[in-house]
Write an enzyme that holds these catalytic residues in place. Structure first.
Site, PDB file in Angstrom:
ATOM      1  N   LYS A 218      -5.767 -12.208  12.248  1.00  0.00           N
ATOM      2  CA  LYS A 218      -5.251 -11.064  13.021  1.00  0.00           C
ATOM      3  C   LYS A 218      -4.995 -11.362  14.506  1.00  0.00           C
ATOM      4  O   LYS A 218      -3.941 -11.865  14.849  1.00  0.00           O
ATOM      5  CB  LYS A 218      -6.162  -9.853  12.838  1.00  0.00           C
TER       6      LYS A 218
ATOM      7  N   TYR B 221       0.828  -1.226   0.000  1.00  0.00           N
ATOM      8  CA  TYR B 221       0.000   0.000   0.000  1.00  0.00           C
ATOM      9  C   TYR B 221       0.849   1.258   0.000  1.00  0.00           C
ATOM     10  O   TYR B 221       0.578   2.193   0.744  1.00  0.00           O
ATOM     11  CB  TYR B 221      -0.905   0.046   1.241  1.00  0.00           C
TER      12      TYR B 221
ATOM     13  N   ASP C  87     -17.144 -12.510   8.826  1.00  0.00           N
ATOM     14  CA  ASP C  87     -15.716 -12.215   8.725  1.00  0.00           C
ATOM     15  C   ASP C  87     -15.333 -11.465   9.994  1.00  0.00           C
ATOM     16  O   ASP C  87     -15.518 -10.253  10.090  1.00  0.00           O
ATOM     17  CB  ASP C  87     -15.459 -11.375   7.465  1.00  0.00           C
TER      18      ASP C  87
ATOM     19  N   TYR D 229     -14.861  -4.816   3.643  1.00  0.00           N
ATOM     20  CA  TYR D 229     -13.488  -5.160   3.289  1.00  0.00           C
ATOM     21  C   TYR D 229     -13.217  -6.572   3.777  1.00  0.00           C
ATOM     22  O   TYR D 229     -13.390  -6.872   4.968  1.00  0.00           O
ATOM     23  CB  TYR D 229     -12.472  -4.187   3.900  1.00  0.00           C
TER      24      TYR D 229
END
Ligand SMILES: *Cc1c(COP(=O)(O)O)cnc(C)c1O
Length: 425
Positions: free
Chosen positions: A262, A7, A233, A135
């Site tokens: 995560k 990114y 999610d 996302y």
């Protein structure tokens, strides 16, 4: 050889900051600066950097072995992880599929749902429903279900079509604005949809948007009633961010497929899990080889990652993590209430440990705002990244209420002192 950063437009990027050490809620840079990790190193670190119990577990496992084949082998850290998960997940979730990161956890869930329908007499169900501003990751399947925009534009030809559903923006909007389009899409496409994918309670990258619990419950119940699989999610919302271990606990609805990553290892090692109901698993259980799930990654079931995840779940069991979450939640609310008058605030809200402020910015202020706020906050000792005109603080759980107050004070001061639009630079 040089590093190609994620990114990052290397053509006009700021120089990279070099981390020398990370402890608790802080990053120590090689140049001697100490900065507050206001986004938990991109939503990963939960208890804090350098959690002794997790480090210890990884070190102990590394003396035995790190990685083996996982297709026809198993090992204790993986089995132990399943037992730890069993203690905290609903009994309806019975099977755990291992991968490496959040995107793969989603990718696996999508492939499972799609193949499940084909193999269980629901061959007409070929579509996935996903929400605006969602996302779900950067691989092709995950991008397909994510909000189309700057992140996906260059790859649009590689992505599959989905049913996109609109939803509300503010938690203060009436419930109808959150579910009306869903109901409409169900009327039109209900028979063709195999799965609905949602970030429950808090949409992260799409702008830290907080769902009304009743809306998620309604969507989940309606999908199930129609025989549509529900994928939650919880790659970001899992492991405490929203104030409970998992967001779905607050919603009162259990998904058929749950994606975790995560914070699963405390943010220490890469790992993704797709945990599914027995019903989903049974759709693949047969003697014919072609009915198996054709998916697997080289690092599947990495024993070091499993050991880290087990140690993390034990911390949740043994320590007062939930007490710490409550303290952070209160500190966020207080800090947001104390925002200086006169800032162009559109909405302030919090969701568990995450404090969020949307600012009203004129015109094309967006990109400049992000860069400037990032830079000035760093100078004030706080590392954050904005999402357009949305500023949020998502600290590790070892952060003290005082540190949270201080971090917001730095952020607010930075925004108060921004030059006017005419003299930006
Ligand atoms: C970060 C994120 C992902 C992708 O995880 P990676 O490990 O970065 O691939 C997927 N879904 C949600 C909700 C996320 O926040």
């Amino acid at each position: 050889m040089k590093i190609w950063r994620p990114y990052t437009q290397e053509g006009n990027a700021m120089p990279a900051l070099e981390v020398a050490q990370a402890r608790g809620a802080h990053l120590d840079l090689a140049d001697g600066r100490r900065i507050f990790d206001g986004i938990s190193s991109w939503w990963l670190v939960t208890h804090g950097h350098g959690t002794a119990e997790i480090q210890q577990a990884v070190a102990t496992q590394s003396r035995k072995f790190a990685q083996t084949v996982f297709a026809n082998f198993t090992h204790e850290p993986a089995r132990e992880l399943c037992s730890e998960l069993e203690r905290v997940l609903p009994v309806s979730l019975t099977r755990c599929y291992f991968s490496d990161n959040g995107s793969t956890a989603v990718e696996v869930a999508l492939k499972m749902a799609y193949q499940f329908c084909a193999q269980t007499g629901k061959g007409r169900r070929r579509k996935i429903l996903a929400f605006e501003r969602s996302y779900h990751g950067d691989t092709c399947g995950a991008m397909s279900v994510s909000q189309r925009g700057a992140f996906t534009e260059n790859y649009s030809g590689m992505l599959f079509e989905i049913v996109r559903c609109k939803q509300g923006l503010s938690i203060n909007d009436p419930l109808a604005s959150w579910v009306d389009d869903f109901d409409r899409q169900m009327q039109v496409h209900g028979e063709d949809i195999c799965a609905v994918i949602v970030e429950p309670l808090l949409q992260g990258a799409g702008g830290m948007i907080v769902w009304p619990k009743a809306a998620v419950r309604r969507i989940c119940e309606e999908a199930k009633r129609r025989g549509i699989l529900v994928i939650f999610d919880e790659v970001m919302t899992g492991f405490g961010r929203t104030g409970s271990l998992f967001a779905f606990e607050q919603i009162g609805c259990t998904p058929d497929l749950l994606c975790l990553s995560k914070g699963l290892t405390g943010g220490v090692l890469p790992m993704g899990l797709t945990v599914v109901s027995d019903q989903v698993f049974q759709g693949f259980y047969a003697e014919e080889p072609d009915k198996m799930l054709f998916h697997g990654h080289s690092f599947t079931g990495n024993a070091l990652s499993c050991a880290a995840a087990v140690a993390n779940l034990k911390l949740w069991r043994q320590n007062d993590v939930r007490v710490r979450l409550g303290e952070i939640e209160r500190a966020q609310v207080t800090a947001l209430e104390r925002a200086p008058a006169g800032l162009a605030i559109r909405e302030r809200r919090s969701c568990g440990t995450v404090g969020i402020v949307d600012f009203d910015l004129p015109g094309d202020y967006g990109g400049w705002f992000s860069r400037r706020v990032y830079k000035d906050c760093l100078n004030g000792g706080v590392f954050i990244r904005t999402l357009g005109s949305t500023v949020y603080l998502m600290p590790p759980y070892c952060a003290t209420p005082g540190e949270i107050q201080e971090a917001w004070a730095v952020i607010f001061a930075v925004i108060e002192n921004l030059p006017s639009q005419h003299s930006r630079g």
